[in-house]
Design an enzyme around this catalytic site. Structure first.
Site: not given
Ligand code: ACO
Length: 429
Positions: A305, A363
C-alpha cells in the site's frame, strides 16, 4: 514559534511556512514557490505532496491506523452502521436520534431511480461489465436530475449527495441484473441499506428474498471499511474533476472510472483470481518467488500500500468478517481461504516483504468474502464504489467549502523538443 522551511537556489534563500495538522506530518506550504523563485516542484505519484487540507479521514500508515472524523474506523465497523458513517463523513458528527430519523428517512425517499433510466440500461450489450454500465449511468444522473446540478446552491448540493447515496446501490444492483439478464428489482424501504442492496441484487420477482442477518451485517461492515481513505486516486480524481465546477454527478462518475483500475478498486478481483490461480498451498513458494523476481511483472495482489507500511487495519476487520461469512455459509474450510492464510503467513516472514514493508491490504480478504456471499468478481468494484461514494461526496463538499479552492492545474517539467521551425512537406527529407 511559527515553523519555516528554507530552500536555497543558486545561493539565494527563500523561506516557506510549515503548516501543522492536528496529527500527522507537517507540511511545507510552497504555494508561492513559483512566484518567488520561478521553479516548480516535481513529485510523480504525489508521494510527498498534499493536495489539500482535509478534516475527513486520517491514516497513520506506520502504525496501521485509520480514523474517520476522529473515530477509529475499525471501531465504527464493529459498532456503527454504514449509513451512520455516511452521515459522519458528510456532517462531521455521528447523527443524534433526531438527525438519524431525518437522515435515514430522507435516504429511503431517494432509493428509486427515474423510471426512464431503465431504458438507458437497455442500450448496453448484455454481459457488459457492471462498472462499464455504472460509470455511464452515474454520469447520466445529471440528465435525469437536473434540479440538483447547481454546485453553487447549498440545497442542491445536499440533495445531489443524498440522491447518490440512495440511488448508487439501486443502479449497481440494476447493472448486475442487466448483465445477467434478470429483471430489475425495486428497492424495499422496509429494509436497511445493506439488506436492501442484497435483495435488489439477489432477489427475483418469483419468490420473496430471505435476508440473512449475518451476511447483511457483513456487507454493512465491508461498506464501512471502504467508505473513505483520504486522498487516494479516485478521491483525488473526484476533487480534480469537481474543481472545474462541473455538476456533482459528473464529478462522482470520474471517481468510478478511476476506481475501476486493478491497482485501486479492481485489486480485490485481481487478488481472488490470483488466489484461485495459486489453487493449493503447495504452489505458494513458486508465486512468492515470482513476486520477488524483478524481471517478472507479477505482484502479490492484495499486498502493499502507498500509505500503510504496517498491517492495513481494514484487512484485519476484513479477515475476521471473512471467517464469519464462511462459517455462516458452512465453508469454514474453504480451500482458497486456506491458501490466503498460508500465503499471508509465508509472506510476512519473508525478508523481501519485511524490508519493503508489504502487508496484506483490504483487498486480500475482500474478494474471498464477497465471493462467498454470492457476488461474482465483476461486482467487487461496484460494491467498493457504492461504499466509496460516501467518501467522494464528503470530499466534494469539503472542497466547495474550502475558501482556498481553485481549479486544479498541475504544472510539468517539460522534456520535449525546444521550439523549432515548421517545414513544408516538400522540404522534409
Ligand atoms: N508484490 C510484490 N512486490 C511489491 C508489491 C506486491 N504486491 N507491492 C509493491 N511491491 C514492491 C515493488 O515492486 C517495489 O519494489 P522496488 O522498490 O524494488 O522497485 C516496492 O515494493 C515499492 O512498491 P511500489 O509499487 O513502488 O509502491 P506504490 O506505493 O507505488 O504502490 C501499490 C502501491 C500500487 C498498492 C502496490 O503495492 C501494488 O501494486 N500492490 C498490488 C495491488 C494491490 O493490492 N492494490 C490495492 C491497493 S489498496 C486499494 O486500492 C484499496
Amino acid at each position: 514559534m511559527n515553523k519555516k522551511a528554507t530552500i536555497s537556489i543558486d545561493g539565494k534563500n527563500y523561506d516557506f511556512p510549515v503548516l501543522e495538522g492536528t496529527v500527522g506530518p507537517d507540511t511545507i506550504d510552497i504555494t508561492k514557490l513559483y512566484a518567488l523563485t520561478n521553479n516548480f516542484t516535481i513529485d510523480p505519484g504525489f508521494t510527498s505532496t498534499a493536495s489539500c487540507e482535509s478534516s475527513i479521514t486520517y491514516i497513520d500508515g506506520d502504525k496501521g491506523e485509520c480514523y474517520y472524523r476522529g473515530y477509529p474506523m475499525d471501531e465504527l465497523a464493529e459498532k456503527s452502521t454504514f449509513l451512520e458513517v455516511v452521515h459522519l463523513l458528510w456532517n462531521g458528527s455521528l447523527p443524534t436520534k433526531d438527525e438519524w430519523f431525518e437522515y435515514s428517512e430522507a435516504i429511503k425517499n431517494h432509493t428509486m431511480v427515474h423510471e426512464q433510466m431503465k431504458s438507458f440500461f437497455n442500450g448496453f450489450r448484455r454481459g457488459s461489465h457492471p462498472m462499464a454500465i455504472l460509470t455511464s449511468v452515474v454520469a447520466a444522473m445529471s440528465a435525469f436530475y437536473p434540479d440538483s446540478t447547481d454546485v453553487n446552491d447549498l440545497d442542491q448540493r445536499k440533495i445531489a449527495a443524498r440522491r447518490m447515496i440512495a440511488k448508487v446501490p439501486t443502479l449497481a444492483a440494476m447493472a448486475y441484473k442487466y448483465s445477467i439478464g434478470q429483471p430489475f428489482i425495486y428497492p424495499d424501504n422496509s429494509l436497511d441499506y445493506s439488506e436492501n442492496f442484497l435483495q435488489m441484487t439477489f432477489g427475483v420477482p418469483a419468490e420473496k428474498y430471505k435476508i440473512n442477518k449475518v451476511l447483511s451485517r457483513a456487507l454493512d461492515k465491508i461498506f464501512i471499511l471502504h467508505a473513505d481513505h483520504e486522498q487516494n486516486a479516485s478521491t483525488s480524481t473526484v476533487r480534480l474533476a469537481a474543481s472545474s465546477g462541473v455538476n456533482p454527478f459528473a464529478s462522482i462518475s470520474s471517481g468510478f472510472t478511476s476506481l475501476w483500475g486493478p491497482l485501486h478498486g479492481g485489486a480485490n478481483e485481481a487478488a481472488l483470481n490470483m488466489l484461485r490461480e495459486i489453487g493449493d498451498v503447495k504452489n505458494i513458494p513458486k508465486f512468492i518467488e515470482k513476486a520477488k523476481d524483478k524481471n517478472d511483472p507479477f505482484k502479490l495482489m492484495g499486498f502493499g500500500h502507498r500509505v500503510y507500511k504496517n498491517y492495513d487495519p481494514r484487512a484485519k476487520v476484513m479477515q475476521k468478517t471473512c471467517h464469519e461469512v464462511l462459517s455462516e455459509i458452512g465453508k469454514k474450510d474453504d480451500k482458497i481461504l486456506q491458501v490466503a492464510l498460508e500465503l499471508e503467513k509465508i509472506a510476512l516472514k519473508d525478508d523481501y516483504f519485511i524490508e519493503k514493508k508489504l502487508y496484506p491490504n483490504i483487498d486480500f480478504y475482500s474478494g474471498i468474502t464477497l465471493n462467498a456471499m454470492g457476488f461474482p468478481s465483476t461486482m467487487f468494484t461496484p460494491l467498493f464504489a457504492v461504499a466509496r461514494t460516501a467518501g467522494w461526496i464528503a470530499h466534494w463538499k469539503e472542497m466547495y467549502l474550502d475558501p482556498k479552492n481553485r481549479i486544479g492545474r498541475p504544472r510539468q517539467l517539460y522534456i520535449g523538443e525546444k521550439p523549432r521551425k515548421f517545414l513544408e512537406l516538400k522540404d522534409r527529407s
